[in-house]
Design an enzyme around this catalytic site. Structure first.
Site, short mmCIF file in Angstrom:
data_model
loop_
_atom_site.label_atom_id
_atom_site.label_comp_id
_atom_site.label_asym_id
_atom_site.label_seq_id
_atom_site.Cartn_x
_atom_site.Cartn_y
_atom_site.Cartn_z
N ILE A 105 0.85 -1.19 0.00
CA ILE A 105 0.00 0.00 0.00
C ILE A 105 0.89 1.24 0.00
O ILE A 105 1.57 1.53 0.97
CB ILE A 105 -0.94 0.01 1.23
N ASP A 106 0.86 1.96 -1.12
CA ASP A 106 1.60 3.22 -1.26
C ASP A 106 0.60 4.36 -1.07
O ASP A 106 -0.44 4.38 -1.73
CB ASP A 106 2.24 3.33 -2.65
N TYR A 107 0.92 5.31 -0.22
CA TYR A 107 -0.03 6.39 0.03
C TYR A 107 0.70 7.73 0.20
O TYR A 107 1.90 7.79 0.46
CB TYR A 107 -0.86 6.09 1.28
#
Length: 194
Positions: free
Chosen positions: A129-131
């Site tokens: 998960i890249d945020y």
């Protein structure tokens, strides 16, 4: 009791390893084989190798690269990049990889994680998960190398992926990538408390 594990994450682009800052300005830092030998000597617990262009370029996993890297690795290896089908996962695992990391397909088809976990076991499926923060300070999950924003917050997406059967989740702050300021502990605590 929680145990610390050392799990380096290597970024692969254009036939070499790169270092990025906020997912931009990739700088070549060397060959994957040499880096893996160093990590073998250091006896790290696990290694993650991410092909950061595969999804953006709409191509599948580089099976030759994976086979070469897996043959050098003396620790469990997780590969991510361009995985969009169960057949992709099967081919990657056949090359000697223990886990696969899925990001873009997890966003576009969350049910795929459920199918993958059912087929290959939860312990094989990692969701990355890249945020980053948007204009109004709200964190949103991005895919395709931080070029495509989703409607998910990292917390709600982590919870959804857990429900879908992901065995592990890797959380990466785009805003902190390569800046040497450490992890976003607030997000980590929020996700853990869910």
């Amino acid at each position: 009791m929680l145990f610390e594990r050392i799990i380096p994450c290597l970024l692969w682009q254009n036939q070499g390893l790169v270092k990025t800052t906020k997912f931009k300005k990739p700088k070549y830092i060397g060959d994957a084989t040499n880096a893996i030998r160093i990590f073998n000597d250091k006896e790290v617990d696990e290694l993650i190798l991410l092909d950061i262009d595969a999804s953006k370029e709409k191509r599948g996993p580089d099976l030759e690269l994976i086979e070469r890297v897996a043959s050098e690795c003396f620790m469990p290896l997780c590969y991510g990049g361009g995985i969009s089908t169960l057949d992709d996962i099967k081919k990657v695992l056949e090359k000697g990889v223990e886990k696969v990391s899925i990001s873009s397909t997890a966003i576009s088809k969350p049910q795929f994680i459920k199918e993958a976990a059912k087929t290959f076991g939860s312990s094989t499926i990692v969701v990355c998960i890249d945020y980053k923060k948007g204009l109004f300070g709200k964190n949103k999950v991005y895919t395709k190398g931080s070029t495509k924003k989703s409607n998910y917050s990292p917390v709600e997406f982590a919870k959804l992926m857990e429900q879908m059967g992901a065995g592990e989740i890797v959380i990466q702050s785009i805003d902190r990538d390569g800046t040497m300021i450490g992890y976003d502990e607030n997000i980590l605590k929020e996700i853990i408390s869910q």
